[in-house]
Design a protein around this motif. Structure first.
Motif, short mmCIF file in Angstrom:
data_model
loop_
_atom_site.label_atom_id
_atom_site.label_comp_id
_atom_site.label_asym_id
_atom_site.label_seq_id
_atom_site.Cartn_x
_atom_site.Cartn_y
_atom_site.Cartn_z
N LYS A 174 3.53 -15.32 -9.66
CA LYS A 174 3.88 -15.24 -8.24
C LYS A 174 4.76 -14.03 -7.93
CE LYS A 174 1.83 -19.23 -7.71
NZ LYS A 174 0.43 -19.23 -7.29
N VAL A 207 -3.44 -9.14 -11.57
CA VAL A 207 -3.98 -10.40 -11.04
C VAL A 207 -3.20 -11.61 -11.55
CG1 VAL A 207 -5.82 -10.58 -12.80
CG2 VAL A 207 -6.07 -11.74 -10.63
N ALA A 208 -2.90 -11.65 -12.85
CA ALA A 208 -2.18 -12.82 -13.36
C ALA A 208 -0.70 -12.78 -12.97
CB ALA A 208 -2.32 -12.91 -14.88
N SER A 242 -5.52 -17.16 -21.40
CA SER A 242 -4.45 -16.65 -22.26
C SER A 242 -3.35 -15.99 -21.43
CB SER A 242 -5.01 -15.66 -23.30
OG SER A 242 -5.25 -14.40 -22.70
N LEU A 243 -3.67 -15.62 -20.19
CA LEU A 243 -2.65 -15.04 -19.30
C LEU A 243 -1.94 -16.13 -18.50
CD1 LEU A 243 -4.73 -12.00 -18.07
CD2 LEU A 243 -2.63 -11.85 -19.39
N GLY A 244 -2.28 -17.38 -18.77
CA GLY A 244 -1.58 -18.48 -18.11
C GLY A 244 -2.29 -19.05 -16.90
N MET A 245 -3.50 -18.57 -16.63
CA MET A 245 -4.22 -19.15 -15.49
C MET A 245 -4.73 -20.54 -15.87
SD MET A 245 -6.52 -16.16 -13.80
CE MET A 245 -5.99 -14.45 -13.79
N ASN A 286 -1.91 -20.16 -29.27
CA ASN A 286 -1.75 -20.33 -27.81
C ASN A 286 -2.67 -21.44 -27.29
OD1 ASN A 286 -4.23 -19.11 -27.85
ND2 ASN A 286 -3.71 -17.46 -26.44
N ARG A 333 -2.32 -5.19 -20.16
CA ARG A 333 -2.46 -6.38 -19.32
C ARG A 333 -1.62 -7.53 -19.89
NH1 ARG A 333 -8.31 -9.13 -18.73
NH2 ARG A 333 -8.01 -9.43 -20.97
N ALA A 334 -1.70 -7.71 -21.21
CA ALA A 334 -0.91 -8.78 -21.82
C ALA A 334 0.58 -8.49 -21.68
CB ALA A 334 -1.30 -8.92 -23.29
N MET A 391 2.80 -9.42 -18.51
CA MET A 391 3.33 -10.76 -18.29
C MET A 391 4.71 -10.91 -18.94
SD MET A 391 0.84 -12.07 -16.57
CE MET A 391 1.00 -13.85 -16.53
N MET A 395 -2.22 -12.21 -25.58
CA MET A 395 -3.32 -12.20 -26.55
C MET A 395 -4.25 -11.03 -26.31
SD MET A 395 -5.53 -15.29 -28.01
CE MET A 395 -6.29 -15.10 -29.61
N ARG A 414 1.71 -20.24 -22.01
CA ARG A 414 0.82 -19.13 -22.38
C ARG A 414 1.25 -17.81 -21.74
NH1 ARG A 414 -4.35 -22.42 -21.57
NH2 ARG A 414 -4.87 -23.18 -23.64
N THR A 415 1.95 -17.87 -20.60
CA THR A 415 2.37 -16.61 -19.98
C THR A 415 3.32 -15.84 -20.90
OG1 THR A 415 4.26 -17.61 -18.88
CG2 THR A 415 2.20 -17.58 -17.65
N ILE A 460 1.10 -26.09 -20.65
CA ILE A 460 0.52 -25.06 -21.52
C ILE A 460 0.29 -23.75 -20.77
CG2 ILE A 460 -1.86 -25.88 -21.21
CD1 ILE A 460 -0.33 -24.38 -24.41
N ASP A 461 -0.08 -23.84 -19.48
CA ASP A 461 -0.32 -22.61 -18.72
C ASP A 461 0.94 -21.76 -18.64
OD1 ASP A 461 -2.99 -23.19 -18.25
OD2 ASP A 461 -2.52 -24.38 -16.47
N LYS A 485 -0.98 -14.19 -9.37
CA LYS A 485 -1.46 -15.56 -9.20
C LYS A 485 -0.68 -16.55 -10.05
CE LYS A 485 -5.10 -14.20 -6.73
NZ LYS A 485 -5.19 -14.45 -5.30
N VAL A 486 -0.18 -16.11 -11.21
CA VAL A 486 0.49 -17.05 -12.11
C VAL A 486 2.01 -16.93 -12.00
CG1 VAL A 486 0.76 -17.81 -14.49
CG2 VAL A 486 -1.48 -16.99 -13.69
#
Ligand SMILES: Nc1ncnc2c1ncn2[C@@H]1O[C@H](COP(=O)(O)OP(=O)(O)OP(=O)(O)O)[C@@H](O)[C@H]1O
Ligand SMILES: [Mg+2]
Lengths: 267, 255
Positions: free
Chosen positions: B111, B104-105, A164-167, B52, B153-154, B157, B85, B80-81, B76-77, B108-109
């Motif tokens: 960047k 972390v996201a 859900s965080l896009g990973m 999502n 956390r959500a 993003m 959720m 979703r950012t 989709i990834d 990693k997501v």
């Protein structure tokens, strides 16, 4: 007159102690303590083994085991992921590998790799590489199942949160699932390391040079030049230097658990 | 002038033979808060999880911010950012501390640099009132704190819309208020939100629109005051009677 349940339990316990004492006495009378002393506790022979039993044999056992464990862990992880793959042939290959190497004695595998690999690939690997392939190849089969169970024990919500965080699927696996899985399986993995330490004794068949001897080979070699079994006792004690702390570590990790949200591996 | 931000048309979802969503149409305007209520098993979570694409719809179209998520070619990834959720069970990453959960996201997501992700994380921790917990592990936090960290956390993003699936259902009653407070503040700041909840007081006060679901359909929808205060459908009335006044109904009534 009937004996009460509690009394009966007490008598049975006394009988068990009694039996133990009788067996101990019989063994003590039958054994020739002088011979045992001569056979296992020859101080001169023991002294002659030092320091090389530590600086060569123990060191090599640790190196071989560490190499095998590292390779086994990596291959085991790949096999575990293959077993969980949605692509059926990957699952089949992993299953065949795991079942084969768990079902066949490690000694046979070592012989097969030692003689088979040079024929199959027309090349001779350096000894350390052969040791790594042999020990790791067998260890991987056991570790794969442990790792798979660990991955499956990570709660599904962790992956959902990551997605859900896009990973991506792979990113979630690497960043979230595998680190948690390894925390869960640390105790059983430590046990695999103990088993591998003992399996490293089987690589004597690889025909090693003196400076490549590990504990068992070193002990047997010293044995062939001495009238006493002392070298075997010393080698055995050296294994315990490695395995006892690992055993404690494993139980400690198990007791401590890993905290946080997780299911039992067996669930 | 309101602008449709989430648009769901003809959504259907089955699990094997079980038809859970039977033809859902739903529009959410930018900045609106939509609360979804309904009995257990009516498909509320499934609907939210379709938004999502945590659940793959069997039919229908889902468009969020002009991106059609049901398009097979969509990334989709990346989509979703932009859709945050929050789960009933918090689902904080149990091996990472609070700060790492938030970064972390981003790292990693998205960047983002370590420095930037850290700054964003600390800002959002402050929004949920947990700045001092940055280095705690999730297991050391109360449920209410864990859920607020999950919200932060959500938010880290920078999502355009937030989905909440019964965010307070797993909490002790005295911790519910903190989480609802954070959500209310988010709503005031103009976040678009879809909230599955049994907190009728929250729905009444915060929601722009309330949706009552039953049996895989949207049975009734409208302004909170209408749907909760003056429901038109019999099923809605029954449900609300059970939820708002549970003591007047025997244990045989499923809630
Ligand atoms: N992954 C799944 N596989 C099979 N059935 C599922 C799955 N997820 C949900 N269901 C079923 O779909 C139906 C709707 O579930 P859903 O979780 O959407 O309901 P809900 O309205 O959120 O209920 P609750 O208020 O209890 O959370 C239920 O009957 C549930 O058992
Ligand atoms: Mg639900």
């Amino acid at each position: 007159m009937a004996v009460s349940k509690r009394k009966r339990a007490e008598y049975i316990r006394y009988a068990q102690y009694g039996l133990l004492i009788v067996i101990a006495l019989v063994v003590a009378f039958l054994a020739d303590w002088g011979q045992i002393r001569a056979a296992f506790f020859n101080v001169d022979i023991a002294k002659s083994m030092f320091p090389s039993v530590i600086t060569v044999a123990l060191k090599n056992t640790i190196i071989y085991t560490a190499l095998g464990f590292a390779f086994g862990l990596a291959l085991g992880l790949v096999l575990a992921l293959m077993k969980l793959s949605s692509v059926a042939p990957y699952r089949w290959i992993a299953t065949v590998y795991i079942e084969f190497f768990r079902g066949v004695p490690a000694l046979l595998v070592f012989i097969g790799i030692y003689y088979g690999v040079p024929i199959a690939f027309q090349m001779q690997f350096p000894p350390l590489t052969t040791v790594m392939l042999a020990l790791g190849g067998v260890g991987a089969a056991y570790m794969a199942e442990t790792i798979r169970a660990g991955i499956q024990a990570v709660p599904k919500g962790q992956v959902e949160a990551a997605r859900s965080l896009g990973m991506s699927q792979g990113r979630a696996m690497i960043t979230i699932v595998i680190p948690q899985a390894f925390r869960i399986i640390l105790p059983p993995l430590t046990n695999e390391l103990i088993l591998l330490t003992k399996d490293s004794s089987l690589i004597y068949i690889l025909g090693l040079f003196r400076e490549q001897y590990e504990l068992t080979k070193f002990g047997r070699e010293t044995l062939s030049r001495s009238p006493s079994l002392t070298p075997i006792l010393i080698a055995g004690l050296c294994y315990l230097i490695i395995t006892l702390p690992l055993g404690y570590l494993s139980r400690y990790l198990e007791r401590r658990g890993t905290g946080g949200a997780r299911k039992k591996v067996s669930a | 002038m309101s602008e449709t931000f989430v648009e769901i048309t003809g959504l259907k979802k089955s699990f094997g033979p079980l038809e859970v969503l039977k033809n859902i149409d739903l529009k959410v305007d930018r900045g609106d808060v939509v609360c979804i209520i309904g009995p257990s098993g009516s498909g509320k979570s499934t609907l939210l999880r379709c938004v999502n694409l945590l659940e793959e719809p069997n039919a229908g179209k889902i468009v969020v911010n002009d991106v059609e998520l049901t398009d097979p070619d969509v990334d989709i990834d990346s989509a979703r950012t932009k859709i945050g959720m929050v789960f009933q069970g918090f689902n904080l990453f149990s091996h990472l501390n609070v700060l790492a959960n938030l970064t972390v996201a981003q790292r990693k997501v998205l960047k983002r640099s370590e420095e930037e992700s850290r700054r964003v994380a600390l800002h959002n921790l402050e929004r949920v009132g947990l700045s001092e917990k940055a280095h705690a592990m999730p297991a050391q936090l109360s449920g209410g704190q864990q859920q607020r960290v999950a919200i932060a956390r959500a938010l880290s993003m920078d999502p355009d819309v937030m989905l909440f699936d019964e965010p307070t259902s797993a909490l002790d009653p005295e911790l519910v208020g903190d989480v609802l407070g954070v959500m209310r503040q988010l709503a005031d700041e103009g976040m678009t939100m879809l909230v599955v909840t049994h907190e009728m007081q929250f729905a009444r006060e915060v929601a722009d629109k309330v949706i009552f679901m039953d049996g895989g359909y949207i049975v009734e929808e409208g302004p909170a005051a209408e749907v909760i205060g003056n429901p038109q459908e019999e099923r809605t009335r029954e449900f609300l009677a059970r939820v708002l006044d549970p003591t007047h109904h025997g244990p045989s009534d499923p809630v």
